[in-house]
Structure formats: C-alpha cells, structure tokens
Design an enzyme around this catalytic site. Structure first.
Site, PDB file in Angstrom:
ATOM      1  N   THR A  14      48.784  75.775  30.067  1.00 50.10           N
ATOM      2  CA  THR A  14      49.401  74.655  29.102  1.00 50.10           C
ATOM      3  C   THR A  14      48.003  74.141  28.267  1.00 50.10           C
ATOM      4  OG1 THR A  14      49.617  73.254  30.872  1.00 50.10           O
ATOM      5  CG2 THR A  14      51.493  74.469  30.260  1.00 50.10           C
ATOM      6  N   LYS A  28      46.891  76.777  37.471  1.00 50.98           N
ATOM      7  CA  LYS A  28      46.908  75.940  36.189  1.00 50.98           C
ATOM      8  C   LYS A  28      47.207  74.717  36.475  1.00 50.98           C
ATOM      9  CE  LYS A  28      49.417  74.724  33.846  1.00 50.98           C
ATOM     10  NZ  LYS A  28      50.466  73.460  33.613  1.00 50.98           N
ATOM     11  N   THR A  80      49.627  72.021  43.460  1.00 47.95           N
ATOM     12  CA  THR A  80      48.954  71.632  42.363  1.00 47.95           C
ATOM     13  C   THR A  80      50.131  72.014  41.276  1.00 47.95           C
ATOM     14  OG1 THR A  80      47.167  72.214  40.690  1.00 47.95           O
ATOM     15  CG2 THR A  80      48.436  74.157  41.918  1.00 47.95           C
ATOM     16  N   GLU A 132      42.080  67.363  31.327  1.00 42.60           N
ATOM     17  CA  GLU A 132      42.147  67.067  30.060  1.00 42.60           C
ATOM     18  C   GLU A 132      41.104  66.140  29.704  1.00 42.60           C
ATOM     19  OE1 GLU A 132      46.813  67.962  29.417  1.00 42.60           O
ATOM     20  OE2 GLU A 132      46.245  65.734  29.799  1.00 42.60           O
ATOM     21  N   SER A 171      53.165  67.562  19.252  1.00 46.73           N
ATOM     22  CA  SER A 171      53.423  67.939  17.973  1.00 46.73           C
ATOM     23  C   SER A 171      52.706  69.147  17.762  1.00 46.73           C
ATOM     24  CB  SER A 171      52.558  66.801  17.213  1.00 46.73           C
ATOM     25  OG  SER A 171      51.111  66.627  17.630  1.00 46.73           O
TER      26      SER A 171
END
Length: 409
Positions: A160, A186, A197, A280, A409
């Site tokens: 993702t 992932k 996870t 991230e 978005s």
C-alpha cells in the site's frame, strides 16, 4: 523514504506452492494489486489475526474458512489478497463481497469456497470494487509461478504505502536434509500489530504437524511482528499465515524443531525489521533493548512506552540528543515500585543515565553523534530482575504526517 538499502532476495522454489498476480485496477490501474497463492493438497496452514474489534470482513471470513477446513481435515487451497481497499468497516456488504471473492476463485480453480481464504489491505470504510476485483482473478491464476518471479511480484502486489517489497528466505539444515522457509510481508503505517503484521505470508516445504505449526507461529509472531511499532495503531486487517507443504523433511525431533524454530524466527525477524525500515516517512531505524526487568511483559511495557512517545520519536527525527525525553518516558511506564536510582540508559555506546541522573562522563557532543545515525540502539537496564525484551521502531517525521494526511486523496 526508507532506512538503508534493501534488495528482494532470490526465493528458492517450494514444491507445490505457486503465486500469481494481476493488475485489477482496484485503486491504480498500473500497479499489481491482486495476488493469488496456490497451496498444494495436503499442506497445513496456521494463521494469526488482528484483535481489533472492528476486524475487517476478510479477517472474519478467513477465520471461518480456516476453521471449516480444520473440521474437514483438508487444508486451504488458495489465498487471495487485494490491496487498495481494506474491506473494513463495510458491514454485511463487506462480508458478502469477501465471500463472493472466495466463491469466484473457487469456481475458477475447481475447489470449494471454504478452501479459499481472503485478505485485503488499503482504505477503510469503502466497498470493494467487485467487478474489477473478480475480473482480475483469471489473470492472477494464469500467472501462477513457483519461482523467484512469482514471489517478487506477489511481494509487490500486496503493498500500500510501502516504498518497496519485503521478502526473506532461509535454508535450514535438518540433519542430513534441509528445508526452505520463504516469506513476504507488507506494512508501513498503522503498525502495532498485537498479533502479527499488517499482512505476512510465510511458506516452507517442511512437514510439520498442525498443533506444532500453530504453536511455532504464535511463539514466533510474539517475538517478531508483535515487537514492532510505527505509530501504535493496530490495523483492522492484520494477518500472518504460515504454510507447510509437507513436501520436504519432517520437523519432529527436538533438534529439528529447534532448528526450524530458529529459521522461522530469522525470516520473521527480517520481515518485521523490514517494515520498520520502510515505515511511513522513516529516517531512523531504532532498536530498544530493555533488560533487568521482573518479567518480559514489564520489559515490553517499558520499551513500548518509549517507542510510542511522540517527543522521543520527534527528537530521533531531529537527531536531537534530548535524553530527558527518554528518561521521562521510562518513568511513566507501568512499572510498580520503580527504583529509578538503579536504572541505566545507554544511547549506542554512550552512557546517558545512571544513579538517577545524567552519567558523569556524558557529553552533548557524544550524544548528538549517535542521534545523527540512521540506525540507533537505546539500551535500558531497569536493575530489577533477569528478564529482557527487544522492540523495533522508527522516528516521526514531517513525511509521516503528509503521507497520512493525503492517504485518501
């Protein structure tokens, strides 16, 4: 952004296991976003799943189907994974869609729907684009591959917000024979698993009895995927599956179990750490080692209290040797009868705290030099007992905020 260089490993063939992907256009038409894993007849499958009360529809259906397969004495034959849409927070419609996905794959593959386990990851609260997902299943089946290409493309197909696929592989010697363990995972944000996870799929050619497979998965998950955190958020979709095809050496003797457990832990540790390295917005990979605790739970509580502190995480991002933030986080951990005069805190090779205050030899220059590194180890000795635990985490950067502010978005 990610910490350190990483390359996807060459994955040896696991006889009977095949992986296929498709570009179904679930979120972005150019990305692989649909994965099918074909499991040979006679294989055994174990799974762990999120404890989030709002667990996603595919989690509910996967657990149901796994239980049905157990009663029938026949393991699952297919896993189907989509990215771009979590199918979570979707109520009865989500359950219907997860079951319809299993039914269509079963029809195409010539098996029964309960032999298919579904998994999803992506945006929460939106219905699956079923027309596109179902239309992509034939291509995923046609692309089934048992070699390195299949593993690599599947690693890409489950991502993702990840910036790179995550894979690990080991060959474990068992006496005169050996077994292979391959895995992909992932996860990048919404990471504090509390069972596994975000998504992980591990397979081996070893022959392992079901009860032992279940126990080894729970034990290994607890010391790997359950010891990572990016942002203290447990996802609605977490799942970790372990497949043993039984085509290779048997894991039965104490020595074989010990060797297989070590190999499984190596694969899962590498995958768990790869998630933190690709967290991230991450610029730092941080190891928190807590020792001298009364219990492992106490050590984990201290480690996670530090790992979840926004003040500690932003100091790490800024390479700011503000060790008072670490000290304060340790002090608010749920530890009874805490004697702070016995606590020792080290930042890399630099002693920060001892005897209740700043270590006599500490200098700001030395602390700043360690904080400037990409990989940092914080060691905490509570001076209370003989138990220890290790947790891996990342820093908190501007990019983390931007990624999550712009996610839909």
């Amino acid at each position: 952004m990610a910490v350190g260089e990483a390359s996807f490993p060459a994955m040896p063939v696991i006889e009977g296991l095949r992986l296929g992907t498709a570009r179904a256009g679930i979120k972005q038409p150019s990305h692989r976003d649909l994965v099918v894993i074909e499991i040979p007849d006679g294989a055994r499958v174990a799974g762990t799943f999120t404890r989030n009360a709002f667990c996603a529809a595919p989690v509910i259906v996967a657990k149901e189907h796994l239980a049905i397969c157990s009663v029938r004495g026949q393991g699952p034959r297919y896993l189907v994974i989509n990215t771009g849409n979590a199918n979570a927070g979707t109520g009865e419609i989500g359950l219907r869609d997860a079951r319809a996905t299993c039914a269509e794959l079963a029809r195409l593959a010539g098996t029964h729907a309960e032999a298919v386990l579904p998994f999803s990851t992506g945006v929460i609260g939106e219905p699956l684009p079923m027309e596109r997902l179902l239309a992509g299943l034939p291509a995923a089946l046609q692309g089934l591959d048992d070699g390195p290409v299949g593993w690599h493309e599947a690693g890409e197909g489950i991502l993702t917000t990840d910036t790179r696929p995550k894979g690990a592989s080991v060959i474990v010697p068992l006496g005169d024979d050996s077994v292979t363990i391959n895995g992909i995972a992932k996860g990048s944000g919404m990471i504090k698993p509390d069972m596994a996870t975000m998504l992980a799929f591990v397979a081996t050619d070893a022959a392992v009895e079901q009860s032992l497979l279940d126990a080894l998965l729970r034990e290994t998950v607890d010391r790997t995927f359950n010891c990572i955190t990016v942002d203290s958020d447990t996802s609605t979709n977490d799942a970790c599956m372990l497949i043993a095809t039984g085509r290779g050496a048997e894991v039965a003797s104490e020595e074989a179990v010990r060797g297989f457990r070590d190999g499984l832990q190596r694969v899962m540790t590498e995958l768990a750490q790869a998630i933190i390295r690709d967290a991230e917005g991450a610029t730092k990979f941080v190891t928190l080692q807590v020792e001298g605790a009364v219990s492992r739970r106490e050590a984990l509580d201290v480690a996670f209290t530090v790992a979840h502190s926004p003040l500690v995480k932003t100091a790490l991002y800024a390479s700011d040797a503000n060790w008072g933030r670490i000290l304060a986080a340790i002090g608010r951990a749920p530890v009874e009868a805490f004697d702070v005069s016995r606590v020792i805190i080290d930042l890399g090779e630099v002693r920060l705290v001892e005897a209740g205050g700043r270590a006599p030899g500490y200098t700001e220059e030395a602390g700043s030099a360690v904080m400037g590194r990409e990989e940092i180890c914080i060691r905490i000795d509570l001076g209370r007992g003989g138990q220890a635990a290790t947790v891996w985490t990342s820093d908190l950067s501007h990019d983390y905020v931007s990624i999550n502010a712009d996610y839909r978005s």
